[in-house]
Write a protein that holds these residues in place. Structure first.
Motif, PDB file in Angstrom:
ATOM      1  N   ASN A 120       0.850  -1.191   0.000  1.00 41.14           N
ATOM      2  CA  ASN A 120       0.000   0.000   0.000  1.00 41.14           C
ATOM      3  C   ASN A 120       0.886   1.242   0.000  1.00 41.14           C
ATOM      4  OD1 ASN A 120      -1.885   2.093   0.629  1.00 41.14           O
ATOM      5  ND2 ASN A 120      -3.222   0.582   1.603  1.00 41.14           N
ATOM      6  N   GLN A 121       1.221   1.704  -1.191  1.00 35.20           N
ATOM      7  CA  GLN A 121       2.140   2.838  -1.321  1.00 35.20           C
ATOM      8  C   GLN A 121       1.601   4.091  -0.641  1.00 35.20           C
ATOM      9  OE1 GLN A 121       3.058   3.855  -5.374  1.00 35.20           O
ATOM     10  NE2 GLN A 121       4.140   5.717  -4.826  1.00 35.20           N
ATOM     11  N   SER A 122       0.308   4.351  -0.801  1.00 38.28           N
ATOM     12  CA  SER A 122      -0.274   5.558  -0.206  1.00 38.28           C
ATOM     13  C   SER A 122      -0.156   5.537   1.306  1.00 38.28           C
ATOM     14  CB  SER A 122      -1.747   5.698  -0.607  1.00 38.28           C
ATOM     15  OG  SER A 122      -1.874   6.065  -1.955  1.00 38.28           O
ATOM     16  N   PHE A 123      -0.473   4.407   1.925  1.00 32.38           N
ATOM     17  CA  PHE A 123      -0.365   4.305   3.373  1.00 32.38           C
ATOM     18  C   PHE A 123       1.084   4.519   3.812  1.00 32.38           C
ATOM     19  CE2 PHE A 123       0.480   2.193   7.347  1.00 32.38           C
ATOM     20  CZ  PHE A 123      -0.606   2.508   8.136  1.00 32.38           C
ATOM     21  N   GLY A 124       2.007   3.916   3.095  1.00 30.77           N
ATOM     22  CA  GLY A 124       3.412   4.015   3.461  1.00 30.77           C
ATOM     23  C   GLY A 124       3.966   5.420   3.455  1.00 30.77           C
ATOM     24  N   MET A 125       3.284   6.333   2.736  1.00 31.16           N
ATOM     25  CA  MET A 125       3.749   7.715   2.691  1.00 31.16           C
ATOM     26  C   MET A 125       3.705   8.373   4.070  1.00 31.16           C
ATOM     27  SD  MET A 125       4.639   8.647  -0.388  1.00 31.16           S
ATOM     28  CE  MET A 125       4.419  10.422  -0.431  1.00 31.16           C
ATOM     29  N   ASP A 402      12.016   4.241 -12.447  1.00 34.03           N
ATOM     30  CA  ASP A 402      11.781   4.027 -13.882  1.00 34.03           C
ATOM     31  C   ASP A 402      11.324   2.593 -14.132  1.00 34.03           C
ATOM     32  OD1 ASP A 402      12.407   6.601 -14.690  1.00 34.03           O
ATOM     33  OD2 ASP A 402      14.452   6.120 -15.309  1.00 34.03           O
ATOM     34  N   MET A 403      11.984   1.650 -13.488  1.00 34.67           N
ATOM     35  CA  MET A 403      11.642   0.247 -13.684  1.00 34.67           C
ATOM     36  C   MET A 403      10.345  -0.129 -12.974  1.00 34.67           C
ATOM     37  SD  MET A 403      13.586  -1.125 -15.849  1.00 34.67           S
ATOM     38  CE  MET A 403      12.955  -2.795 -15.599  1.00 34.67           C
ATOM     39  N   GLY A 404      10.055   0.501 -11.843  1.00 28.53           N
ATOM     40  CA  GLY A 404       8.770   0.259 -11.200  1.00 28.53           C
ATOM     41  C   GLY A 404       7.633   0.632 -12.133  1.00 28.53           C
ATOM     42  N   SER A 405       7.781   1.774 -12.809  1.00 29.65           N
ATOM     43  CA  SER A 405       6.776   2.210 -13.774  1.00 29.65           C
ATOM     44  C   SER A 405       6.718   1.256 -14.960  1.00 29.65           C
ATOM     45  CB  SER A 405       7.102   3.627 -14.244  1.00 29.65           C
ATOM     46  OG  SER A 405       6.061   4.161 -15.020  1.00 29.65           O
ATOM     47  N   GLU A 406       7.876   0.829 -15.445  1.00 27.15           N
ATOM     48  CA  GLU A 406       7.909  -0.101 -16.571  1.00 27.15           C
ATOM     49  C   GLU A 406       7.279  -1.443 -16.207  1.00 27.15           C
ATOM     50  OE1 GLU A 406      11.107  -2.440 -19.450  1.00 27.15           O
ATOM     51  OE2 GLU A 406      11.646  -0.476 -18.637  1.00 27.15           O
ATOM     52  N   CYS A 407       7.587  -1.940 -15.019  1.00 26.11           N
ATOM     53  CA  CYS A 407       7.022  -3.226 -14.592  1.00 26.11           C
ATOM     54  C   CYS A 407       5.512  -3.141 -14.424  1.00 26.11           C
ATOM     55  CB  CYS A 407       7.680  -3.682 -13.289  1.00 26.11           C
ATOM     56  SG  CYS A 407       9.404  -4.204 -13.479  1.00 26.11           S
ATOM     57  N   ALA A 408       5.024  -2.022 -13.913  1.00 27.33           N
ATOM     58  CA  ALA A 408       3.569  -1.834 -13.792  1.00 27.33           C
ATOM     59  C   ALA A 408       2.912  -1.852 -15.164  1.00 27.33           C
ATOM     60  CB  ALA A 408       3.267  -0.532 -13.059  1.00 27.33           C
ATOM     61  N   ASN A 409       3.536  -1.196 -16.140  1.00 22.45           N
ATOM     62  CA  ASN A 409       3.013  -1.209 -17.501  1.00 22.45           C
ATOM     63  C   ASN A 409       3.077  -2.601 -18.117  1.00 22.45           C
ATOM     64  OD1 ASN A 409       2.133   1.484 -18.776  1.00 22.45           O
ATOM     65  ND2 ASN A 409       3.924   2.082 -17.572  1.00 22.45           N
ATOM     66  N   LEU A 410       4.136  -3.336 -17.818  1.00 23.56           N
ATOM     67  CA  LEU A 410       4.246  -4.709 -18.319  1.00 23.56           C
ATOM     68  C   LEU A 410       3.162  -5.600 -17.712  1.00 23.56           C
ATOM     69  CD1 LEU A 410       8.118  -5.236 -18.360  1.00 23.56           C
ATOM     70  CD2 LEU A 410       6.600  -5.077 -20.348  1.00 23.56           C
ATOM     71  N   LEU A 429      -1.525   0.404 -10.258  1.00 18.79           N
ATOM     72  CA  LEU A 429      -0.072   0.365 -10.088  1.00 18.79           C
ATOM     73  C   LEU A 429       0.618   1.315 -11.063  1.00 18.79           C
ATOM     74  CD1 LEU A 429       0.433  -3.502  -9.703  1.00 18.79           C
ATOM     75  CD2 LEU A 429       0.288  -1.779  -7.886  1.00 18.79           C
ATOM     76  N   VAL A 430       0.097   1.399 -12.276  1.00 14.68           N
ATOM     77  CA  VAL A 430       0.660   2.325 -13.268  1.00 14.68           C
ATOM     78  C   VAL A 430       0.508   3.760 -12.795  1.00 14.68           C
ATOM     79  CG1 VAL A 430       0.461   3.193 -15.644  1.00 14.68           C
ATOM     80  CG2 VAL A 430       0.231   0.745 -15.180  1.00 14.68           C
ATOM     81  N   ARG A 431      -0.685   4.086 -12.294  1.00 10.21           N
ATOM     82  CA  ARG A 431      -0.926   5.460 -11.839  1.00 10.21           C
ATOM     83  C   ARG A 431      -0.111   5.788 -10.588  1.00 10.21           C
ATOM     84  NH1 ARG A 431      -5.439   5.887  -9.812  1.00 10.21           N
ATOM     85  NH2 ARG A 431      -6.435   3.858 -10.092  1.00 10.21           N
ATOM     86  N   ASP A 432      -0.039   4.850  -9.668  1.00 12.39           N
ATOM     87  CA  ASP A 432       0.726   5.095  -8.442  1.00 12.39           C
ATOM     88  C   ASP A 432       2.221   5.200  -8.722  1.00 12.39           C
ATOM     89  OD1 ASP A 432      -1.612   5.064  -6.991  1.00 12.39           O
ATOM     90  OD2 ASP A 432      -1.282   3.107  -6.080  1.00 12.39           O
ATOM     91  N   ALA A 433       2.693   4.376  -9.651  1.00 11.94           N
ATOM     92  CA  ALA A 433       4.133   4.356  -9.943  1.00 11.94           C
ATOM     93  C   ALA A 433       4.619   5.659 -10.556  1.00 11.94           C
ATOM     94  CB  ALA A 433       4.462   3.197 -10.881  1.00 11.94           C
ATOM     95  N   ARG A 434       3.739   6.342 -11.269  1.00 15.63           N
ATOM     96  CA  ARG A 434       4.207   7.487 -12.065  1.00 15.63           C
ATOM     97  C   ARG A 434       4.785   8.606 -11.214  1.00 15.63           C
ATOM     98  NH1 ARG A 434       6.798   9.828 -14.569  1.00 15.63           N
ATOM     99  NH2 ARG A 434       6.680  10.619 -16.697  1.00 15.63           N
TER     100      ARG A 434
END
Length: 595
Positions: A120-125, A402-410, A429-434
């Motif tokens: 949960n990226q948002s919570f971790g902030m 960069d790779m987190g965004s790429e992996c989400a897109n993959l 995941l794509v939106r959060d990664a950006r």
């Protein structure tokens, strides 16, 4: 649906077999941080992430934060999750026992951070920003400020933020207009507007401690005139409890592409009472304590998103039936084969897998270097570790995100049209990664930091230390026949880094645009080489595991994944070197009006 299970086995493999985490217990103050203790802590963290945080990830995205009359409410379930988070001591893991912390190594904190941000990226902030504020205060705050605020940040009763950005300035902090006026009681009256303040206002804690960059009326211009101030939402009473409201308030929250459950605020300061942190006009060093911790934390967000994306893509690829294998049916009793049999799907999965496993090793190595830099009794060892940390920080922040965004897109690509549908979870995941490629300094800024600050640091000695570390490994393993297919490509990639650096040395002093033109490509070139180095270390450990009769399938998968990285990902270093040598003219020749 998106899925996540903490990769405990892989984390344990990296810690115990690739990095030898047992060495941490030999450092002063870390005697209790044995491998068994660390494993038990990580198992408990995994339960929290899988059972409490991950189930809130999609609902938090759907609901988002809400703002009304200066009050921000986090999504349903977040307050209860934060209460459990604090009661479990997760806000205190790496903090100083003198302020109620558990005093665990940074290495443990890195492993926990990966799991939190994957779940949960948002919570971790929220706790992540608090930790950055804690570090800045711990290193630069007065004894009085530390005694009052650090215990509250440690137990999670109060949280913290970084208030840097203003409407007219982001990267160029020298343009800051927020003003601090000295008061007779030794405090300062601070007025101005800050934007993009993560966790600037929320309902999780009883107080929020803002670390604010501002300048005195007579301060020098530019960054040399910036000071750092502690500005609490509520002024503490004499006995350390919450008192009257201070003059800092949330004017709005941003409506964002992603991390919607993390409040991103406009903060207005109108004569807010604050206290100096560090020295006057020397706020930048204290700010960089927060910033460097945050940059590594954001890098871990990239890794966490990539891990969740990978696991989700694998689960879908195993279940989704579509087409037949090019080499004949693999699911003869069914109408079609699972898409995991198709080479192009394998390409996407292996790209993700080869990134996450080496990135985890690189991140945990940096965690161990931080522990050495802080605790090793030998000053030369501390200096050596710090040099490596300085070099690797921009690489981890930029390449991992960069790779987190790429992996989400993959992951979305693996799902096909179903990935584009909101209810299946991977588009989030794509939106959060950006955002990870943007905040705490865009990745282009990380590249400029690497080229402009880190490579010349100590006359190039820090860079040579990193390259020397890799060269030393190559020299030690060059004669090992089992390692030949891994060591030789690593040696060639290292040569390309040195070749590109030489090109810059010869050209950038004559034309500074050469450094700017090469920066992003050089960062990725160095990142890929660092990842190849970690894959080599992973393969060495896997070969040892096989020789001692360990989990054959696990170790053979490591070697196969490393082979994929060396054969299909690392060759990018060749084109990157050519791109760097193409020079700045190819970018700068076109007049601005011709765009």
């Amino acid at each position: 649906m998106a899925v996540y299970k903490a990769p405990l086995k892989d984390i344990q493999f990296v810690l115990t077999e690739v990095l030898d985490v047992s060495s941490l217990a030999k450092l002063p103050g870390y005697e209790d941080a044995t491998p068994d203790t660390i494993q038990a802590i990580l198992e408990e963290a995994a339960k929290l992430c899988e059972n409490v945080l991950f189930p809130l990830n999609r609902s938090g995205d759907e609901e988002g934060c809400t703002y009304e009359n200066g009050v921000v409410h986090t999504p349903k379930g977040f307050k209860e999750a934060y209460r459990q988070f604090c009661e479990g001591g997760w806000t205190a893991t790496t903090n100083d026992p003198a302020y109620g912390g558990q005093g665990l190594p940074a290495t443990v904190g890195f492993a926990i951070t990966e799991m939190i941000t994957a779940a949960n990226q948002s919570f971790g902030m929220y706790p992540g920003l608090s930790h950055g504020a804690y570090e800045a205060l711990a290193q630069h705050g007065s004894d009085e400020l530390k005694k009052l605020y650090l215990p509250k940040l440690t137990d999670g009763t109060w949280s913290g933020t970084m208030c840097l950005t203003e409407p007219q300035c982001g990267t160029d902090l020298g343009l800051i207009r927020t003003r601090a006026e000295p008061q007779a009681d030794g405090s300062y009256s601070i007025s101005g507007t800050k934007i993009f303040i993560s966790a600037g206002e929320h309902d999780l804690t009883e107080n929020i401690i803002h670390l604010v960059l501002a300048r005195l009326p007579d301060a020098p211009g530019g960054t040399k005139g910036i000071s750092l101030f502690l500005v609490p939402k509520f002024l503490p009473t004499a006995d350390g409890k919450v008192g009257e409201r201070n003059g800092i308030r949330c004017g709005a929250i941003e409506h964002k592409m992603g991390i919607k459950a993390s409040s991103t605020c406009v903060m207005n300061l109108d004569g807010a009472k604050g206290w100096l942190v560090g020295e006057l006009n020397k706020g930048m060093p204290a700010m960089f304590v927060m910033m460097n911790a945050a940059r590594l934390g954001v890098g871990m967000q990239g890794l966490g998103i990539a891990e969740c994306a990978y696991q989700s893509a694998v689960a879908y690829a195993r279940d989704r039936l579509q087409g037949r294998s090019l080499t004949g049916p693999k699911n003869a009793g069914g109408p079609a084969d699972p898409i995991i049999v198709h080479p192009d799907v394998r390409r996407m999965l292996m790209t993700q897998k080869s990134f996450t496993e080496a990135a985890r090793a690189l991140a945990l190595w940096v965690g161990m270097l931080i522990d050495e830099a802080h605790r090793h009794p030998d000053a030369k060892k501390r200096e050596a570790a710090d040099d490596l940390i300085q070099m690797l920080t921009p690489i981890i922040k930029a390449y991992f995100t960069d790779m987190g965004s790429e992996c989400a897109n993959l992951a979305v690509q693996t799902y096909g049209g179903h990935g584009f549908i909101r209810e299946n979870g991977v588009e989030q995941l794509v939106r959060d990664a950006r955002i990870t490629q943007l905040y705490e300094g865009t990745n282009g800024i990380q590249a400029l930091d690497l080229v402009g600050r880190k490579l010349p640091m100590k006359g190039g000695a820090a860079a040579q230390r990193l390259l020397g570390e890799i060269a030393g490994f190559v020299g030690a393993h060059k004669g090992d026949e089992k390692m030949k297919e891994f060591v030789e490509p690593l040696e060639k990639a290292l040569g390309r880094v040195q070749d590109a650096a030489l090109f810059l040395m010869q050209n950038a002093m004559k034309n500074h645009d050469e450094a700017g033109a090469a920066a992003s490509d050089l960062l990725r070139l160095m990142a890929l080489t660092a990842m190849a180095y970690m894959w080599n270390r992973i393969v060495v450990a896997a070969n040892k595991g096989l020789a001692t009769g360990g989990d054959k399938a696990f170790y053979e998968a490591k070697i196969a994944t490393g082979r994929f990285f060396m054969a299909r990902i690392l060759p990018q270093t060749t084109s990157l070197n050519h791109t760097i040598k193409a020079g700045a003219a190819t970018l700068m020749a076109l007049p601005a009006e011709a765009f």
